[in-house]
Design a protein around this motif. Structure first.
Motif, PDB file in Angstrom:
ATOM      1  N   GLY A 179      45.733  42.039  50.826  1.00 13.38           N
ATOM      2  CA  GLY A 179      46.384  43.109  50.092  1.00 13.38           C
ATOM      3  C   GLY A 179      47.800  42.752  49.692  1.00 13.38           C
ATOM      4  N   TYR A 180      48.249  43.402  48.641  1.00 14.30           N
ATOM      5  CA  TYR A 180      49.633  43.241  48.207  1.00 14.30           C
ATOM      6  C   TYR A 180      50.541  43.688  49.352  1.00 14.30           C
ATOM      7  CZ  TYR A 180      53.871  43.432  45.485  1.00 14.30           C
ATOM      8  OH  TYR A 180      55.135  43.225  45.031  1.00 14.30           O
ATOM      9  N   GLY A 181      51.514  42.886  49.663  1.00 13.88           N
ATOM     10  CA  GLY A 181      52.397  43.158  50.790  1.00 13.88           C
ATOM     11  C   GLY A 181      52.123  42.252  51.968  1.00 13.88           C
ATOM     12  N   SER A 182      51.006  41.511  51.943  1.00 12.67           N
ATOM     13  CA  SER A 182      50.771  40.515  52.983  1.00 12.67           C
ATOM     14  C   SER A 182      51.799  39.409  52.823  1.00 12.67           C
ATOM     15  CB  SER A 182      49.365  39.923  52.855  1.00 12.67           C
ATOM     16  OG  SER A 182      48.383  40.870  53.190  1.00 12.67           O
ATOM     17  N   TYR A 183      52.250  38.849  53.933  1.00  9.97           N
ATOM     18  CA  TYR A 183      53.263  37.805  53.829  1.00  9.97           C
ATOM     19  C   TYR A 183      53.242  36.890  55.054  1.00  9.97           C
ATOM     20  CZ  TYR A 183      56.052  40.308  57.269  1.00  9.97           C
ATOM     21  OH  TYR A 183      56.482  40.910  58.423  1.00  9.97           O
ATOM     22  N   ALA A 184      53.816  35.714  54.873  1.00  6.81           N
ATOM     23  CA  ALA A 184      54.089  34.770  55.953  1.00  6.81           C
ATOM     24  C   ALA A 184      55.570  34.446  55.892  1.00  6.81           C
ATOM     25  CB  ALA A 184      53.259  33.506  55.794  1.00  6.81           C
ATOM     26  N   LEU A 185      56.239  34.537  57.007  1.00  8.52           N
ATOM     27  CA  LEU A 185      57.674  34.300  57.180  1.00  8.52           C
ATOM     28  C   LEU A 185      58.510  35.409  56.551  1.00  8.52           C
ATOM     29  CD1 LEU A 185      57.793  30.462  56.562  1.00  8.52           C
ATOM     30  CD2 LEU A 185      57.652  31.669  58.752  1.00  8.52           C
ATOM     31  N   SER A 186      58.280  35.673  55.271  1.00  8.43           N
ATOM     32  CA  SER A 186      59.015  36.716  54.554  1.00  8.43           C
ATOM     33  C   SER A 186      58.291  37.007  53.247  1.00  8.43           C
ATOM     34  CB  SER A 186      60.437  36.223  54.251  1.00  8.43           C
ATOM     35  OG  SER A 186      61.063  37.016  53.275  1.00  8.43           O
ATOM     36  N   MET A 187      58.400  38.246  52.769  1.00  9.00           N
ATOM     37  CA  MET A 187      57.836  38.578  51.453  1.00  9.00           C
ATOM     38  C   MET A 187      58.480  37.720  50.371  1.00  9.00           C
ATOM     39  SD  MET A 187      55.500  40.994  50.970  1.00  9.00           S
ATOM     40  CE  MET A 187      55.862  41.802  49.421  1.00  9.00           C
ATOM     41  N   ARG A 188      59.628  37.142  50.662  1.00 14.98           N
ATOM     42  CA  ARG A 188      60.342  36.322  49.681  1.00 14.98           C
ATOM     43  C   ARG A 188      59.840  34.881  49.622  1.00 14.98           C
ATOM     44  NH1 ARG A 188      65.734  38.174  48.225  1.00 14.98           N
ATOM     45  NH2 ARG A 188      65.987  40.299  48.974  1.00 14.98           N
ATOM     46  N   LEU A 189      58.941  34.485  50.550  1.00 12.58           N
ATOM     47  CA  LEU A 189      58.524  33.083  50.604  1.00 12.58           C
ATOM     48  C   LEU A 189      57.043  32.856  50.307  1.00 12.58           C
ATOM     49  CD1 LEU A 189      60.559  31.844  53.693  1.00 12.58           C
ATOM     50  CD2 LEU A 189      60.991  31.376  51.276  1.00 12.58           C
ATOM     51  N   ALA A 190      56.158  33.529  51.051  1.00  9.40           N
ATOM     52  CA  ALA A 190      54.720  33.248  50.910  1.00  9.40           C
ATOM     53  C   ALA A 190      53.914  34.529  51.033  1.00  9.40           C
ATOM     54  CB  ALA A 190      54.281  32.251  51.983  1.00  9.40           C
ATOM     55  N   ARG A 191      53.044  34.737  50.045  1.00  9.67           N
ATOM     56  CA  ARG A 191      52.198  35.926  50.013  1.00  9.67           C
ATOM     57  C   ARG A 191      50.735  35.487  49.870  1.00  9.67           C
ATOM     58  NH1 ARG A 191      55.519  39.846  45.855  1.00  9.67           N
ATOM     59  NH2 ARG A 191      57.557  39.659  46.869  1.00  9.67           N
ATOM     60  N   PRO A 192      50.000  35.476  50.975  1.00  8.63           N
ATOM     61  CA  PRO A 192      48.588  35.086  50.869  1.00  8.63           C
ATOM     62  C   PRO A 192      47.826  36.047  49.975  1.00  8.63           C
ATOM     63  CG  PRO A 192      49.165  35.689  53.132  1.00  8.63           C
ATOM     64  CD  PRO A 192      50.390  35.816  52.319  1.00  8.63           C
TER      65      PRO A 192
END
Length: 176
Positions: A104-117
């Protein structure tokens, strides 16, 4: 079951957020067990809910009809912990050959500013009577310039996954 109605925004439309670029990681492992053994292991929610090191956790929501959640179309799940929140819905499932997880939109790794699966797909291919190849594709939107580091970290993570799978499935293959 069509999961598209459950999704909205950039994820559903396929749009990459501004300042990000698409990143795809593809890996494959061959195991000395039948495809059905690999399928059963990777599609058992306990494979992901047991043994998680706190504070990391994997959760499956119950299905709308009250059945326990698992790897079936429309099941919502989340893998979360410090610096990560991967929440999604199981998409297409074709036993014993394919499984899709749409983040889903809003998924992230480390930060929403870096990686969004965005999406995690598995293909299960029989290679002879007692062998199986498992192929993975992880699609992520990454901040420009972050792709090489993201790819390296994920290759290491999934290398460990493959090693664990070989050990676990090797033991199962000897028993079954």
């Amino acid at each position: 079951m069509d999961v598209a109605p459950h999704l909205s925004g950039p994820l559903a439309s396929g749009a990459t957020p501004p300042g990000f670029c698409p990143h795809a990681l593809e890996l494959a492992w061959t195991f000395r067990v039948r495809r059905e053994v690999v399928w059963a292991w990777l599609n058992d929610p306990k494979t992901f809910t047991r043994g998680q090191l706190p504070p990391f956790r994997v959760e499956f929501l119950p299905m709308p009809d009250g059945r326990p959640g698992g790897f079936e179309p429309g099941c919502r799940n989340a893998h979360h912990g410090p610096l990560m929140s991967f929440h999604g819905v199981i998409g297409e499932v074709r036993a014993p050959e394919y499984r899709d997880l749409i983040y889903g939109y809003g998924s992230y790794a480390l930060s929403m500013r870096l990686a969004r699966p965005r999406r995690l797909q598995f293909w299960f291919e029989a290679v002879g009577a007692e062998r199986c190849t498992l192929r993975l594709r992880l699609d992520t939107d990454v901040r420009r310039g972050f792709g090489a580091l993201w790819g390296g970290v994920n290759r290491f993570f999934w290398w460990n996954f493959g090693l664990s799978a070989r050990l676990i499935l090797g033991l199962r293959g000897r028993r079954g």
